[in-house]
Design an enzyme around this catalytic site. Structure first.
Site, PDB file in Angstrom:
ATOM      1  N   ARG A  33       0.824  -1.218   0.000  1.00 39.68           N
ATOM      2  CA  ARG A  33       0.000   0.000   0.000  1.00 39.68           C
ATOM      3  C   ARG A  33       0.857   1.266   0.000  1.00 39.68           C
ATOM      4  NH1 ARG A  33      -5.460   1.638   1.533  1.00 39.68           N
ATOM      5  NH2 ARG A  33      -5.421   3.464   2.899  1.00 39.68           N
ATOM      6  N   ILE A  59      -7.073   8.035  -0.956  1.00 38.74           N
ATOM      7  CA  ILE A  59      -7.076   6.575  -0.950  1.00 38.74           C
ATOM      8  C   ILE A  59      -7.889   6.172   0.273  1.00 38.74           C
ATOM      9  CG2 ILE A  59      -4.834   6.555   0.245  1.00 38.74           C
ATOM     10  CD1 ILE A  59      -4.304   3.803  -0.932  1.00 38.74           C
ATOM     11  N   SER A  60      -8.887   5.316   0.089  1.00 39.51           N
ATOM     12  CA  SER A  60      -9.762   4.928   1.192  1.00 39.51           C
ATOM     13  C   SER A  60      -8.998   4.130   2.236  1.00 39.51           C
ATOM     14  CB  SER A  60     -10.934   4.092   0.672  1.00 39.51           C
ATOM     15  OG  SER A  60     -11.761   4.850  -0.179  1.00 39.51           O
ATOM     16  N   GLN A  61      -9.508   4.151   3.465  1.00 41.89           N
ATOM     17  CA  GLN A  61      -8.881   3.360   4.518  1.00 41.89           C
ATOM     18  C   GLN A  61      -8.929   1.886   4.130  1.00 41.89           C
ATOM     19  OE1 GLN A  61     -12.372   4.417   7.254  1.00 41.89           O
ATOM     20  NE2 GLN A  61     -11.503   2.658   8.291  1.00 41.89           N
TER      21      GLN A  61
END
EC number: 2.1.1.77
Length: 212
Positions: A33, A59-61
């Protein structure tokens, strides 16, 4: 350090919250990530929250990425359209799971950077700049469609591009009142809906982003 952080993310953010898809957990345990966030946020890549990636996008969790992908109920080799590719992280996870990915991003700079990251990882993802509301009609139908931005309603073009039995996962609603929905196509005009609870996403905008 990053391997340990990734392992902690899997245990404390995903498995502890009920994510069970083994292929998904394996993929999120393999995809770095930190390679998908700006360098200044690399140390926070596995934090339990979204991070900025430029152009007003995030960027989403990790948990939200996992929740949305698990909701797709993917089978190996399925054709998946991602709307709102952003930095390319979700596309990387999907491709690592064995899906055939078509991705759309409205911001050219984000698309170019995502394309480079995915290529560097050896992941075959077709990614283009475009208006996510329109989907990718010439590549349809898709077994699954993942929309990583919130619409006021589900775009009709995306519903039309879903295969029979296909699943479309999208956040719907205004800021502060969004919910994650999955539509499963049961007939030409018949869709079964399931609500996965409240979420918070950037809006799904029309057109392509301005250069610069």
């Amino acid at each position: 350090m990053t391997d340990a952080a990734r392992a902690r993310m899997l245990e404390t953010q995903l498995i502890a919250r009920g994510i069970r898809d083994a292929a998904l957990l394996d993929a999120m345990g393999r995809v770095a990530r930190e390679a998908f966030v700006p360098a200044e946020f690399a140390a926070e890549a596995y934090a339990d929250g979204p991070l900025p990636i430029g152009a007003g996008q995030t960027i989403s969790q990790p948990y939200i990425v996992a929740l949305m992908i698990e909701a797709l109920a993917l089978r190996p080799g399925e054709r998946v359209l991602e709307v709102g590719a952003g930095c390319g992280y979700a596309a990387a996870v999907l491709a690592t799971m064995g899906a055939r990915i078509f991705a759309i991003e409205r911001h050219a700079a984000l698309a170019e950077a995502a394309r480079a990251r995915l290529a560097a990882l050896g992941l075959a993802v077709r990614l283009r700049v475009g208006d996510g509301h329109a989907g990718w009609p010439e590549a349809a139908p898709f077994d699954a469609i993942l929309v990583s931005a919130a619409g006021s309603a589900v775009p009709e073009a995306l519903k039309r591009q879903l295969a029979q039995g296909g699943r479309l996962v999208i956040p719907v609603g205004p800021p502060g009142g969004q919910t994650l929905l999955r539509l499963t196509r049961r007939g030409p005009e018949r869709f079964e809906s399931r609500d996965f609870g409240p979420v918070s996403f950037v809006p799904l905008l029309r057109g392509v982003g301005a250069a610069g």
